[in-house]
Design an enzyme around this catalytic site. Structure first.
Site, mmCIF file in Angstrom:
data_model
loop_
_atom_site.group_PDB
_atom_site.id
_atom_site.type_symbol
_atom_site.label_atom_id
_atom_site.label_comp_id
_atom_site.label_asym_id
_atom_site.label_seq_id
_atom_site.Cartn_x
_atom_site.Cartn_y
_atom_site.Cartn_z
ATOM 1 N N SER A 351 -11.218 6.572 -1.589
ATOM 2 C CA SER A 351 -9.788 6.426 -1.849
ATOM 3 C C SER A 351 -9.371 7.300 -3.025
ATOM 4 O O SER A 351 -10.110 7.438 -4.010
ATOM 5 C CB SER A 351 -9.459 4.973 -2.158
ATOM 6 O OG SER A 351 -8.121 4.841 -2.600
ATOM 7 N N LYS A 419 12.352 12.652 1.920
ATOM 8 C CA LYS A 419 12.763 11.341 1.391
ATOM 9 C C LYS A 419 12.680 11.280 -0.130
ATOM 10 O O LYS A 419 13.141 10.318 -0.752
ATOM 11 C CB LYS A 419 11.912 10.239 2.023
ATOM 12 C CG LYS A 419 12.164 10.097 3.527
ATOM 13 C CD LYS A 419 11.200 9.140 4.179
ATOM 14 C CE LYS A 419 11.503 9.028 5.669
ATOM 15 N NZ LYS A 419 11.359 10.307 6.385
ATOM 16 N N GLU A 552 16.163 2.462 4.344
ATOM 17 C CA GLU A 552 16.461 3.561 5.252
ATOM 18 C C GLU A 552 17.896 4.028 5.054
ATOM 19 O O GLU A 552 18.788 3.240 4.779
ATOM 20 C CB GLU A 552 16.254 3.095 6.698
ATOM 21 C CG GLU A 552 16.195 4.204 7.716
ATOM 22 C CD GLU A 552 15.761 3.692 9.086
ATOM 23 O OE1 GLU A 552 14.962 4.380 9.743
ATOM 24 O OE2 GLU A 552 16.228 2.616 9.485
#
Length: 620
Positions: A351, A419, A552
C-alpha cells in the site's frame, strides 16, 4: 491425418472432373470454330477436309491445352470466389492454346483456315469461363438452399471499395447471415445505380425512410476511410431506426485477407463518442522511457494497467508494478508475461500508505520514472469515508513523492482528475491537495514533479458505461442521476498516450491538462447505449433519474476560473497557470489532517482550509 487425406481426395476429384470437362470443351470448341468459319454450314465443314486435320491433331491439341491450363493455374483457383483475375488467366490460356495449335498444325502440314485460331481462342475463352461461373453459381445456389437460418435484411452504407468488397463477401460467403437489400451512398452519381445487383437508393439523410421501406433489420457501415466525425454523424442518423448497427474493419485489412467479413463488429458507444486519433511523438516517449527503471503505483487498476501496457512497448530496463489488490496485479502480470516475454517485470504487493514498505521498495529498485496512479476515486464512497480518501490519496501521494526525492528518481508524474477543479466532494479536494503536494516537493527536490489532469475514461472500473451495460443486460432500469448532468470522456488508451507525452514535456511543477473534447450528456449516453443494444429507451428499457449523489455536480471543469493555460507542442495538452499557496501552511495543515484523519467532520474542515474552493456540503 484422416481429415487431411479426405480433403486431398476431394481436391483431386474436383481437379479430375474439371480436366474431363475441359477435355470435352476443348474438342467441342475445335468443331464449333470450324463450323463458325464455314458460316454454320455442316456440309461445307464435311466437304472442306479441314475437319480431318482437326481430328488427326485432336489428341495432341487436347493434351497441350490441358498442360497450358495447368501452367496458368486454372486447376488451383477457388472458383467460388472467381473474379477478373481468373477471367484474365482463362483468356491468356485460351490464346496461348490456339497459337500453339495453329503452329502445331502448320508443322504437321495439316491444312486449316487461317482465321481458325482467332475463332477458337474466343470460343474457348467463352465456354471455359462460363463453365467456371456455372460452378460458382451452382455452389452459391446450393449454399443458399442449405441455409437453415433466415438471413437478416441488411442495409450497406458505402458503395466504394470497402462496400463492394463487403457486398461480395456477404453474397458469396457460406458464413454470411446477411442479405443486402439496399445500399446508401452520398455520391449523387452512384444513386440509382446497381452494385452487384443491389440498388443504391439514397444518401445518409434517407437512411430512416429507406430502412422502413426495405424492412431493414441490420445496418453495416462500410466506409473505413471516413473520419471519426463523419462516421459518428452517420451512426447518429442510423440510431433513428430500430436496426442493429455494425461496422467494418479497415479496408486494408479486408483487402489483405487479415480478417474476414465474419469479423464485422457491433458498433460500440466509443464509436459515437470517439474523435480523431490522438497524435503523439512515440519517438520522444521511447527515448524518455527506454532503458529506465519505471515504477507504476496502482498498476493493476484501469489507468495503471494501461500505463503498464504502453510502457512495456518502450523497452524499459525494468517495469515495477506496485498495487494493494493482488488479483488486479496478478492479471496484468500474466498479460505482460504473455505479450512481452522479454520484459524485465517485477510485481510488488503493498500500500502507498505504508511508508516503510515504500522505503524498502525504492531502496531495492531505485526507480528513475515514477507514475503515481494509486488512489481512491469513487466520489460517493469517499463522501462516506473521507478519512480513507485522505489516508490513501493525500498521504499515499506524499509518501511516494518523498521516496522519489529520497532515492533520486528523475521524474514523478501524478495522475490527477478534473474533479480537483472547484471540488464539491472529498475525493476532488484530496486530489487537489495531491497536486499541491507535488508542486511543493518539486520546489525543494532535484526530482521533477508534475501532474496530469483529465476527465472520465471510457470503460474504467466503476465508471458509468460498464454500469449501464449491466443494467441493460438485466432488462433495466438504467439509472441516471440527473437529465442535465454532463461529463467529459476519453478512451483509456488515448488518455495514457497523452499522459506519457506530457511526461516528456515536464520540467517540474506543471499541472498538465488534457483536451477532453466535447462534453457528453449522460442521459444521451444512456439512450445511445440502449439503442445500440437493440432496445428503445423508455419503451423496452426504462430510464430512471435518481438525483445527484453526495458530492456530485452537474458538470466537471478542467480549469480553475482564475487559471490561464499555455500550449505545448501537442494541441491536446496544455499547462495550467500556477496557483500560489504557502508551503509552510500546507505542511502544518497536513500534520493536522494526519492526526484527525479518523474524524470525518474535522477532515472536511481541514480540506476546506487547504483548498478554499472546496465548500463543505450541507448534508455532511
Amino acid at each position: 491425418m484422416k481429415q487431411i487425406k479426405e480433403f486431398d481426395y476431394a481436391k483431386l476429384l474436383r481437379i479430375v472432373l474439371l480436366v474431363i470437362l475441359d477435355t470435352v470443351l476443348i474438342n467441342v470448341c475445335n468443331f464449333l470454330s470450324l463450323l463458325v468459319r464455314m458460316e454454320m454450314s455442316l456440309r461445307s465443314v464435311l466437304d472442306s477436309g479441314f475437319l480431318t486435320s482437326l481430328e488427326i491433331y485432336a489428341p495432341v491439341h487436347t493434351v497441350c491445352t490441358l498442360v497450358i491450363f495447368w501452367l496458368f493455374r486454372l486447376y488451383k483457383s477457388l472458383w467460388e470466389y472467381a473474379g477478373p483475375r481468373e477471367l484474365l488467366r482463362i483468356t491468356a490460356a485460351s490464346v496461348v492454346s490456339s497459337v500453339v495449335q495453329y503452329l502445331g498444325l502448320a508443322l504437321a502440314d495439316l491444312p486449316v483456315p487461317r482465321s481458325l485460331p482467332i475463332i477458337n481462342a474466343l470460343l474457348l475463352t467463352a465456354v471455359t469461363g462460363c463453365s467456371r461461373l456455372a460452378y460458382r453459381y451452382t455452389r452459391s445456389t446450393l449454399h443458399r438452399r442449405g441455409q437453415t437460418t433466415e438471413q437478416k435484411r441488411t442495409m450497406l452504407i458505402g458503395a466504394g471499395d470497402a462496400g463492394a468488397l463487403a457486398l461480395r463477401e456477404f453474397q458469396g460467403s457460406q458464413h454470411s447471415g446477411n442479405k443486402v437489400v439496399c445500399i446508401i451512398d452520398d455520391a449523387p452519381r452512384k444513386q440509382g445505380q446497381l452494385l452487384r445487383g443491389v440498388p443504391i437508393v439514397g444518401n445518409r439523410n434517407d437512411i430512416p425512410k429507406v430502412a422502413e421501406r426495405y424492412h431493414v433489420q441490420e445496418i453495416v457501415l462500410a466506409i473505413p476511410s471516413a473520419s471519426v466525425k463523419q462516421q459518428r454523424e452517420i451512426l447518429t442518423i442510423c440510431q433513428q431506426t430500430k436496426c442493429s448497427l455494425k461496422t467494418l474493419p479497415g479496408l486494408y485489412q479486408l483487402a489483405n485477407g487479415e480478417i474476414s467479413i465474419q469479423q464485422i463488429r457491433n458498433v460500440e458507444i466509443e464509436d459515437l463518442l470517439g474523435r480523431e486519433p490522438v497524435q503523439v511523438d512515440l519517438g520522444e516517449i521511447g527515448t524518455h522511457v527506454q532503458g529506465k527503471v519505471v515504477l507504476v503505483t496502482g498498476g493493476g487498476g484501469s489507468i495503471g494497467s494501461e500505463l503498464c501496457r504502453r510502457l512495456a512497448t518502450f523497452h524499459p530496463a525494468q517495469l515495477i508494478i506496485f498495487d494493494i489488490y493482488e488479483n488486479n496485479a496478478y492479471e496484468i502480470q500474466q498479460e505482460l508475461l504473455r505479450t512481452h516475454p522479454e520484459l524485465n517485470l517485477t510485481v510488488c504487493i503493498g500500500s502507498v500508505r505504508d511508508r516503510k514498505r515504500l522505503d524498502t521498495l525504492f531502496n531495492q529498485y531505485r526507480p528513475e520514472l515514477v507514475y503515481h496512479a494509486a488512489a481512491h476515486k469513487h466520489v460517493p464512497l469517499m463522501e462516506d469515508s473521507p478519512g480513507e480518501a485522505v489516508k490513501n490519496n493525500v498521504f499515499g501521494t506524499l509518501n511516494v513523492a518523498d521516496m522519489a526525492d529520497k532515492y533520486g528518481a528523475s521524474r514523478f508524474l501524478l495522475i490527477s482528475t478534473d474533479k480537483a477543479v472547484n471540488p464539491t466532494n472529498v475525493m476532488g479536494a484530496t486530489k487537489r491537495i495531491c497536486e499541491m503536494i507535488i508542486q511543493m516537493v518539486d520546489r525543494r527536490s532535484k526530482t521533477e514533479y508534475v501532474a496530469v489532469r483529465f476527465g472520465n475514461v471510457l470503460g474504467s472500473n466503476g465508471s458509468v458505461i460498464p454500469l449501464f451495460k449491466k443494467q441493460i443486460a438485466a432488462g433495466g432500469p438504467v439509472t441516471v442521476t440527473d437529465p442535465e448532468i454532463i461529463r467529459y470522456f476519453m478512451t483509456i488508451p488515448e488518455a495514457i498516450l497523452l499522459v506519457l507525452q506530457a511526461g516528456v514535456y515536464a520540467k517540474g511543477g506543471e499541472i498538465f491538462i488534457l483536451d477532453m473534447g466535447d462534453p457528453v450528456r449522460i442521459d444521451d449516453l444512456a439512450r445511445n447505449m440502449i439503442r445500440l443494444s437493440g432496445f428503445e429507451p423508455d419503451v423496452d428499457i426504462p430510464i430512471v433519474y435518481t438525483g445527484l449523489r453526495p458530492g456530485e455536480k452537474l458538470f466537471e471543469e478542467l480549469l480553475l476560473s482564475e487559471e490561464g493555460i499555455r500550449k505545448t507542442k501537442n494541441n491536446l495538452i496544455y499547462i495550467g497557470k500556477d496557483q500560489p499557496f504557502d508551503d509552510v501552511a500546507l505542511v502544518e495543515n497536513l500534520k493536522l489532517l494526519n492526526t484527525t484523519a479518523d474524524d470525518a467532520e474535522k477532515v472536511r474542515e481541514i480540506l476546506a482550509r487547504i483548498v478554499p474552493e472546496y465548500h463543505i456540503p450541507v448534508h455532511a
